[in-house]
Write a protein that holds these residues in place. Structure first.
Motif, PDB file in Angstrom:
ATOM      1  N   TYR A  52       0.825  -1.211   0.000  1.00 22.94           N
ATOM      2  CA  TYR A  52       0.000   0.000   0.000  1.00 22.94           C
ATOM      3  C   TYR A  52       0.859   1.260   0.000  1.00 22.94           C
ATOM      4  O   TYR A  52       0.492   2.275  -0.609  1.00 22.94           O
ATOM      5  CB  TYR A  52      -0.918   0.015   1.221  1.00 22.94           C
ATOM      6  N   SER A  83     -10.908   1.895   7.394  1.00 20.42           N
ATOM      7  CA  SER A  83     -10.978   0.500   6.961  1.00 20.42           C
ATOM      8  C   SER A  83      -9.812  -0.339   7.451  1.00 20.42           C
ATOM      9  O   SER A  83     -10.002  -1.414   8.007  1.00 20.42           O
ATOM     10  CB  SER A  83     -11.057   0.427   5.429  1.00 20.42           C
ATOM     11  N   GLY A  84      -8.603   0.112   7.238  1.00 20.10           N
ATOM     12  CA  GLY A  84      -7.442  -0.698   7.572  1.00 20.10           C
ATOM     13  C   GLY A  84      -7.204  -0.775   9.066  1.00 20.10           C
ATOM     14  O   GLY A  84      -7.354   0.202   9.791  1.00 20.10           O
ATOM     15  N   GLY A 112      -8.035  -5.973   4.165  1.00 24.16           N
ATOM     16  CA  GLY A 112      -8.415  -4.947   5.115  1.00 24.16           C
ATOM     17  C   GLY A 112      -7.429  -4.851   6.261  1.00 24.16           C
ATOM     18  O   GLY A 112      -7.278  -3.799   6.874  1.00 24.16           O
ATOM     19  N   TYR A 122      -8.675   4.387   3.614  1.00 23.74           N
ATOM     20  CA  TYR A 122      -8.287   3.085   4.156  1.00 23.74           C
ATOM     21  C   TYR A 122      -7.676   3.235   5.547  1.00 23.74           C
ATOM     22  O   TYR A 122      -8.045   2.515   6.483  1.00 23.74           O
ATOM     23  CB  TYR A 122      -7.297   2.404   3.208  1.00 23.74           C
TER      24      TYR A 122
END
Length: 607
Positions: free
Chosen positions: A222, A431-432, A236, A427
């Motif tokens: 990422y 989310s992450g 995730g 993210y």
């Protein structure tokens, strides 16, 4: 290093010559003379210490003699109470587990559990249990090949491990040799325009790509993606490995709806075969192998040592955070009705572009919504990519109107909206996050299609069943990650994923636990309830969809149907072609039905 490389090449060359000269039946000979079983540590055919030492020399000292992670808690030369105390936190830390060759992310029949002396626990016995006896800490593909060849010649069980995010117990094996690829790190490379290593153009992909050269985790990839203003479809949890079971098993992600499953992102892979040879699999060569590793499950067709995946231009993201809970326990029936409204709305929400994750529980032993006291409740974070907050609100408006009748009368409702200039910022914020690891649990799941989610009576029955009774320690998680591109990719010619993904909107998970110190009978009862009752209720409304194998019931008696669905015949054909002797065995994998585990923990031919 030069000597080690030549030694590895020499070993591989010897095997190639042996096969050419018709001496490839060494494994079959030993197998047949060991009762049809792989050689275990107590068998006469188990390699002698001298052989292991020579093998270690060939590997350049990369062979690890494994010990249980919690051995420091038990009497013996390795007892260390300070290390033992730290294990209470370490074994619940996914980074620690990823950096260990044997620490289980999700323990299965742990025969050497950590001991919390501070809480008054007493150490029992410590044995290896189902752990590998040796691990090859591979730092290059040739070492992976050497491990494969050694396991084949020695007729010993081989398992594959990256970061240990393994719910199904596939990366451990009693009396086995493990190949650990976490330290195989040959770089992460961004390609502005994808170029296949063999100039293959049949993928049709004209965009950017990222080559993942080894056992990296998504957090590392990422960072490269963000630096180049692109999105990659990954886990995730940023500590999940990129090239192993996650993507090979399908791979759900916050970006699935817009770009497809993680398996569908793979453009090319380098794979170590059961013969020890390293091949390229893509749309031009080894296409059946390429298909199998794009959703047909990890650890069974070969060992993937690198992949090239699609990269998509970044975009803004708008998101909604939503929670609801009953004001009192007397309002739980209204909560369950509102929950059915939410579930029945998922197909339309997904079609409008909303996707994401959430969880809920009823009568939990602890609060279920962050920073709020409710022990019954629901929360989610859903996002819409490339659109505004107004678009997100409009997408949820119909559902909000249906839920509003409960607001303040029987339920607490909360909703808020956010916007982010890039996917990476979304993210990181919503989310992450590192997922829970280190605890035993019983888990099952099902893919739910529109028919299941809009069957009002059946849906309510299912939700009430998976909610469970007070004291059952049940948690439900849902992944609204399908529809959109996942459905469009049903026409993908090189897909090995369960076809149920191509019609289902939701991957729904139910997990049950038990008090610390629970006996085997208690655990077995929870597993039985999850398998037969909880998952059974989901199967009743979605009989044909199957499940997502990476987060499924490891004790599912119908795993071949539920994990693989209509893709099974082509996956079995690839297994027979690329691993004819069954070297790559793992529980619930394609081909595992040809083996069974005996009373000594060895795997033996089923017939």
């Amino acid at each position: 290093m030069l000597f080690n490389s030549f030694a590895l090449l020499g070993l591989l060359g010897a095997i190639a010559r042996a096969e050419t000269e018709g001496v490839s039946d060494v494994n079959s000979f030993v197998l047949s003379n060991n009762g049809g079983c792989k050689c275990g540590p107590s068998d006469r055919c188990w390699p002698a210490p001298l052989i292991w030492n020579v093998f270690n020399l060939t590997l350049g000292g990369k062979l690890i003699a494994d010990t249980p992670p919690a051995i420091s808690c038990y009497d013996g030369p390795q007892k260390d109470l300070a290390k033992c105390a730290s294990l209470q936190a370490d074994l619940k830390n996914s980074t620690y587990i990823g950096n260990s060759p044997v620490a289980p992310g999700f323990p299965v029949n742990d025969q050497c559990p950590p001991v919390n002396f501070a809480a008054g626990e007493v150490a029992g016995t410590c044995t290896m249990g189902g752990l590998p006896r040796y691990t090859v800490d591979a730092t290059n593909p040739l070492q992976v090949s050497a491990a494969v060849v050694f396991a084949h010649l020695s007729n010993i069980r081989l398992v594959i491990r990256n970061t240990g995010h393994d719910i199904l117990g596939r990366s451990i094996g009693d009396g086995s040799l493990a190949v650990w690829i976490h330290n195989l790190r040959q770089g992460i490379t961004f390609q502005k325009t994808y170029t296949a290593s063999d100039k293959c153009s049949k993928s049709g992909w004209k965009g950017s790509a990222i080559k993942i050269g080894g056992g990296y985790v998504w957090g590392e990839v990422y960072a490269i993606a963000e630096a180049n203003n692109v999105i990659v479809v990954g886990g995730g949890d940023p500590s999940v490995g990129c090239i192993g079971g996650y993507a090979q098993g399908g791979g759900h992600s916050p970006a699935n709806h817009n770009y497809g499953l993680a398996a569908d992102q793979i453009l090319e892979a380098q794979v170590v075969l059961a013969s020890g040879l390293i091949v390229t699999a893509n749309a031009c060569q080894n296409t059946d192998l390429f298909t199998a590793i794009r959703g047909g499950g990890g650890g069974t067709y070969g060992i993937v040592v690198s992949t090239i995946v699609k990269a998509h231009p970044t975009t803004r993201v708008s998101a909604q955070v939503f929670s609801m809970a009953p004001l009192t326990d007397a309002n739980i029936p209204d909560f369950m009705d509102a929950l059915a409204i939410m579930y029945s709305a998922y197909p339309d929400l997904a079609d409008a572009g909303l996707n994401g994750y959430g969880s809920w529980a009823a009568n939990s032993y602890a609060p279920v919504i962050p920073n709020l006291p409710y022990t019954t409740g629901y929360s989610h974070a859903l996002a819409i990519m490339g659109k505004s907050i107004t678009d997100a609100k409009n997408a949820f408006a119909s559902t909000a109107a249906k839920l509003s009748v409960y607001n303040g009368t029987s339920l607490f409702l909360y909703s808020d909206y956010y916007t982010f200039p890039t996917y990476a910022q979304y993210y990181r914020t919503l989310s992450g996050g590192l997922g829970p690891v280190g605890s035993e649990a019983a888990l099952g799941s099902r893919l739910l299609d529109r028919k299941a989610l809009t069957n009002t009576t059946g849906l309510k029955n299912m939700l009430n069943t998976v909610a469970g009774n007070p004291g059952q320690f049940l948690q439900n998680n849902f992944c609204l990650v399908s529809g959109g591109q996942v459905f469009k990719d049903r026409a993908e010619p090189f897909s090995g994923v369960n076809p149920g993904w191509r019609t289902s909107y939701v991957h729904n998970i139910v997990a049950g636990g038990w008090f610390p110190g629970a006996d085997a009978a208690t655990k077995a009862a929870v597993h039985k309830d999850i398998t037969e009752v909880k998952v059974g209720s989901m199967r009743a409304i979605a009989p044909d969809t199957g499940c997502y194998m990476n987060e499924a019931d490891r004790l599912d008696p119908d795993y071949l149907v539920n994990f693989y669905g209509g893709a099974l015949p082509k996956l079995q054909a690839a297994k027979r072609k690329y691993d004819p002797t069954g070297l790559f065995y793992c529980p619930t994998c394609v081909g595992s039905d040809a083996w069974k585990e005996d009373s000594q923990g060895r795997i033996c031919k089923a017939n």
